[in-house]
Design a protein around this motif. Structure first.
Motif, PDB file in Angstrom:
ATOM      1  N   ASN A  14       0.903  -1.178   0.091  1.00 13.81           N
ATOM      2  CA  ASN A  14      -0.014  -0.048   0.003  1.00 13.81           C
ATOM      3  C   ASN A  14       0.831   1.454  -0.090  1.00 13.81           C
ATOM      4  N   GLU A  18       0.916   4.137  -2.977  1.00 14.82           N
ATOM      5  CA  GLU A  18       0.746   5.530  -2.422  1.00 14.82           C
ATOM      6  C   GLU A  18       1.808   6.511  -2.875  1.00 14.82           C
ATOM      7  N   CYS A  57      -3.971  -0.981  -9.577  1.00 15.27           N
ATOM      8  CA  CYS A  57      -4.994  -0.487  -8.710  1.00 15.27           C
ATOM      9  C   CYS A  57      -6.101  -0.857  -9.036  1.00 15.27           C
ATOM     10  N   THR A  62      -9.099  -1.152  -2.604  1.00  8.50           N
ATOM     11  CA  THR A  62      -8.402   0.440  -2.247  1.00  8.50           C
ATOM     12  C   THR A  62      -7.338   0.231  -1.406  1.00  8.50           C
TER      13      THR A  62
END
Length: 99
Positions: A14, A18, A57, A62
């Motif tokens: 993650n 990001e 993605c 999410t």
């Protein structure tokens, strides 16, 4: 992201995703990687990474709770291949001067 010595890798997936999101807008286009900062080959390689990142993605939730399952997706393999190509392309020029 292109190479790691351990499995699982020593990073949170993650956080890696990001980090790219912090650096590159979702609607990135060639102007996101302008000349003369980037060569045409570097720009193309980075845009390929971005497209592969978007596809990865899209294929994952999410918030990824199972890194192993996410890394088993074909989109992860495509993303790794694109990052390896981009890395080789960028490394061929070498480091930029710090001035």
């Amino acid at each position: 992201m292109t190479d790691y010595e351990s499995d699982p890798p020593p990073f949170d997936l993650n956080e890696v995703l990001e980090l790219w999101a912090d650096l590159v807008a979702d609607d990135a286009d060639p102007s996101s990687f302008p000349e003369p900062v980037y060569t045409l080959q570097e720009r193309a390689a980075l845009l390929d990474v971005h497209q592969a990142w978007l596809q990865f993605c899209e294929a994952t939730p999410t918030f990824i709770t199972d890194d192993l399952a996410a890394r088993a997706l074909p989109e992860w393999g495509v993303l790794l291949a694109c990052t390896r190509t981009a890395r080789a392309t960028l490394e061929s020029r070498g480091r930029l001067p710090e001035d």
